[in-house]
Write an enzyme that holds these catalytic residues in place. Structure first.
Site, PDB file in Angstrom:
ATOM      1  N   ASN A  37      -7.041  -1.723 -11.448  1.00  0.00           N
ATOM      2  CA  ASN A  37      -7.583  -2.867 -10.723  1.00  0.00           C
ATOM      3  C   ASN A  37      -9.101  -2.742 -10.727  1.00  0.00           C
ATOM      4  OD1 ASN A  37      -8.477  -4.732  -8.839  1.00  0.00           O
ATOM      5  ND2 ASN A  37      -6.996  -4.191  -7.275  1.00  0.00           N
ATOM      6  N   ARG A 125      -4.735  -5.729 -13.130  1.00  0.00           N
ATOM      7  CA  ARG A 125      -5.219  -6.925 -12.452  1.00  0.00           C
ATOM      8  C   ARG A 125      -6.127  -7.674 -13.419  1.00  0.00           C
ATOM      9  NH1 ARG A 125     -10.278  -7.357  -8.363  1.00  0.00           N
ATOM     10  NH2 ARG A 125     -10.006  -9.517  -7.701  1.00  0.00           N
ATOM     11  N   HIS A 213      -8.111 -13.903  -5.951  1.00  0.00           N
ATOM     12  CA  HIS A 213      -7.599 -12.917  -4.982  1.00  0.00           C
ATOM     13  C   HIS A 213      -6.096 -13.081  -4.746  1.00  0.00           C
ATOM     14  CE1 HIS A 213     -11.899 -12.368  -3.298  1.00  0.00           C
ATOM     15  NE2 HIS A 213     -11.577 -11.312  -4.030  1.00  0.00           N
ATOM     16  N   LEU A 241     -12.048 -10.575   2.877  1.00  0.00           N
ATOM     17  CA  LEU A 241     -13.493 -10.413   2.990  1.00  0.00           C
ATOM     18  C   LEU A 241     -13.909  -9.065   2.422  1.00  0.00           C
ATOM     19  CD1 LEU A 241     -13.971 -11.749   6.647  1.00  0.00           C
ATOM     20  CD2 LEU A 241     -13.875 -13.033   4.489  1.00  0.00           C
ATOM     21  N   GLY A 244     -16.491  -9.281  -2.923  1.00  0.00           N
ATOM     22  CA  GLY A 244     -16.025 -10.606  -3.305  1.00  0.00           C
ATOM     23  C   GLY A 244     -15.208 -11.126  -2.138  1.00  0.00           C
ATOM     24  N   ARG A 273     -22.955 -12.825  -4.843  1.00  0.00           N
ATOM     25  CA  ARG A 273     -22.675 -14.189  -5.296  1.00  0.00           C
ATOM     26  C   ARG A 273     -23.033 -15.191  -4.204  1.00  0.00           C
ATOM     27  NH1 ARG A 273     -16.638 -12.991  -6.996  1.00  0.00           N
ATOM     28  NH2 ARG A 273     -17.149 -10.867  -6.352  1.00  0.00           N
ATOM     29  N   ASP A 315     -24.220  -4.510   0.449  1.00  0.00           N
ATOM     30  CA  ASP A 315     -23.191  -3.764   1.172  1.00  0.00           C
ATOM     31  C   ASP A 315     -23.272  -4.083   2.660  1.00  0.00           C
ATOM     32  OD1 ASP A 315     -21.715  -1.695   2.532  1.00  0.00           O
ATOM     33  OD2 ASP A 315     -21.789  -0.513   0.690  1.00  0.00           O
ATOM     34  N   MET A 316     -22.196  -4.617   3.226  1.00  0.00           N
ATOM     35  CA  MET A 316     -22.189  -4.997   4.631  1.00  0.00           C
ATOM     36  C   MET A 316     -22.468  -3.807   5.541  1.00  0.00           C
ATOM     37  SD  MET A 316     -21.966  -7.476   6.814  1.00  0.00           S
ATOM     38  CE  MET A 316     -21.223  -8.868   5.923  1.00  0.00           C
ATOM     39  N   GLY A 360     -12.145  -5.156   2.081  1.00  0.00           N
ATOM     40  CA  GLY A 360     -12.975  -4.057   2.571  1.00  0.00           C
ATOM     41  C   GLY A 360     -13.709  -4.353   3.859  1.00  0.00           C
ATOM     42  N   ILE A 361     -14.294  -5.555   3.970  1.00  0.00           N
ATOM     43  CA  ILE A 361     -14.986  -5.950   5.197  1.00  0.00           C
ATOM     44  C   ILE A 361     -13.976  -6.371   6.246  1.00  0.00           C
ATOM     45  CG2 ILE A 361     -16.560  -7.637   6.210  1.00  0.00           C
ATOM     46  CD1 ILE A 361     -18.045  -7.710   3.524  1.00  0.00           C
ATOM     47  N   ASN A 364     -12.301  -3.249   7.829  1.00  0.00           N
ATOM     48  CA  ASN A 364     -13.077  -2.144   8.394  1.00  0.00           C
ATOM     49  C   ASN A 364     -14.221  -2.540   9.315  1.00  0.00           C
ATOM     50  OD1 ASN A 364     -11.657   0.010   6.874  1.00  0.00           O
ATOM     51  ND2 ASN A 364     -12.548  -1.007   5.092  1.00  0.00           N
ATOM     52  N   GLU A 411      -2.949  -4.440  -3.393  1.00  0.00           N
ATOM     53  CA  GLU A 411      -2.821  -5.129  -4.667  1.00  0.00           C
ATOM     54  C   GLU A 411      -2.111  -4.269  -5.701  1.00  0.00           C
ATOM     55  OE1 GLU A 411      -6.866  -7.787  -4.831  1.00  0.00           O
ATOM     56  OE2 GLU A 411      -7.087  -5.611  -4.673  1.00  0.00           O
TER      57      GLU A 411
END
Length: 425
Positions: A37, A125, A213, A241, A244, A273, A315-316, A360-361, A364, A411
């Protein structure tokens, strides 16, 4: 329909009973499946048993992830066993910070283990399946060539996806390779929701809303069906979230509308993006600023989003830790876009019964989730701050008219299941 695409497999049915019998025809239980993936800034690899008992796919024997790939990020490779114990953890330097380099490092780590079960198949994927590929399919040279034609539509993903296919073909000579498409899940949408307001000839030529997604959304549907069956068939909005990001409105576990459209560029603000953009901006950049198509593509896909807004990072986690006002503004922009799209998708469903966060966002960033949920109180979502902060599955109070949840997407398990189905057909 493309002759290799087969009949569309409804996402719900593909994930339910009978998908993995204890002894799958053509596979021995001593054989394994590998899944690849490759995302815009990461590569995930997992090893599964080729056979399983009952409905549930066995947990991955081990899973590896190379993340932070790209010039501005700190790349690292981690491998864990089924219990989450670390088997390997190392920084990636030099060429290993690229997608191809990180994939090579993962495959080398696997080879160094020695004596493992034979790899019976590799599932991949693939972000974009275009019009024709609406179900998983075995990859041959003709399929690979057709999928390569979609690289301009998903430049952050499709080239890496196909590089993974080629690398796996070389590493596992003669082993079946199966493509699983992010776009396939959204093939259930109505023509009204898939069309742009362009002359019909463009739609017939493939200029339409595809959505992405999909493998993540399939995973969430399967999990939510087990966790809250009384809600799973109702009106649900899933927010995937991450670097991407997209959101999907579902009814009865099927896609009704989604924020990404012709490419993975549209919709929400993302790591690099831009998300939704007036098409006239592109014309302005090319006519008045003299930018080439390649420069515009680099701007919109790689230099915008959270990175462009903040000037700090895509990166958040780094943005939340930053004291820069631009970082706070980028976070606020991201939250506002999620809230606005939440309202749009609720309208597409003519109401909403549950909201689910993943990615990921979404999985977490509890503080960010809380801010989004507070802004959605008008929708009937009443956040339980303690439950959200503790990372519970349910994030809202018992009396909340609309419930909110956090589920960890898988996934890889979806890819493995589809791969078994294709090679056992």
């Amino acid at each position: 329909m493309h002759p290799r695409a087969g009949r569309p497999v409804p996402p719900r049915r593909a994930l339910q009973a009978g998908a993995l019998p204890g002894q799958v025809q053509g596979l021995r239980l001593t054989e394994s499946l590998l899944t690849l993936n490759a995302g815009s800034s990461s590569i995930k690899v997992a090893l599964f048993a080729a056979g399983g008992e009952g409905d549930a796919l066995p947990a991955a024997r081990w899973s590896g992830q190379a993340d932070g790939l790209g010039a501005e990020l700190k790349a690292r490779l981690r491998v864990r066993d089924a219990q989450g114990r670390t088997l390997h953890d190392a920084a990636l330097d030099g060429d290993r910070r690229s997608h191809q380099g990180a994939l090579a490092a993962l495959l080398e780590w696997h080879a160094q283990q020695g004596g493992g079960d034979r790899i019976a198949a590799v599932g991949h994927r693939i972000v974009h399946g275009g019009v024709n590929f609406v179900a998983p399919v075995r990859i041959d040279d003709a399929v690979l060539a057709e999928l390569a034609a979609f690289e301009p539509l998903a430049p952050l993903h499709q080239p890496h996806n196909l590089a993974g296919v080629r690398a796996a073909m070389k590493a596992f000579d003669g082993v079946p390779q199966v493509a699983c498409f992010d776009t396939a899940f959204h093939s259930t949408q109505t023509e009204v929701n898939r069309r742009f307001a362009l002359p019909r000839a463009f739609h017939d030529a493939g200029v339409r809303r595809y959505g992405f997604h999909g493998l993540s959304y399939e995973s969430i549907v399967a999990q939510f069906t087990r966790l809250a069956p009384e809600l799973a068939d109702k009106r649900v909005i899933v927010a995937h979230l991450g670097n991407g990001a997209s959101m999907c409105a579902m009814a009865q576990g099927r896609s009704v509308a989604t924020t990404m459209s012709f490419s993975p560029l549209d919709g929400l603000t993302m790591g690099t993006r831009c998300g939704h953009l007036d098409a006239a901006v592109v014309l302005y950049l090319m006519r008045s600023r003299g930018m080439s198509a390649e420069q515009v593509e680099a701007l919109l896909f790689r230099e915008s989003g959270l990175l462009g807004l903040s000037g700090v990072s895509s990166d958040m986690r780094e943005l939340e830790a930053s004291a820069a006002p631009e970082a706070a503004e980028a976070i606020a922009h991201f939250i506002e876009q999620v809230v606005q799209h939440m309202g749009s998708l609720a309208a597409a469903l003519r109401g909403v019964d549950a909201v689910i966060f993943t990615g990921g966002i979404g999985e977490n960033a509890s503080a960010l989730r809380e801010r989004i949920l507070e802004e959605c109180d008008w929708l009937g979502v009443h956040v339980d701050a303690a439950a959200n902060g503790a990372g519970h599955a349910r994030l809202t109070t018992p009396e909340s008219p609309v419930s909110a949840w956090m589920l960890r997407t898988d996934e890889e398990a979806v890819i493995a299941r589809h791969t078994v189905q294709v090679i056992s057909a």
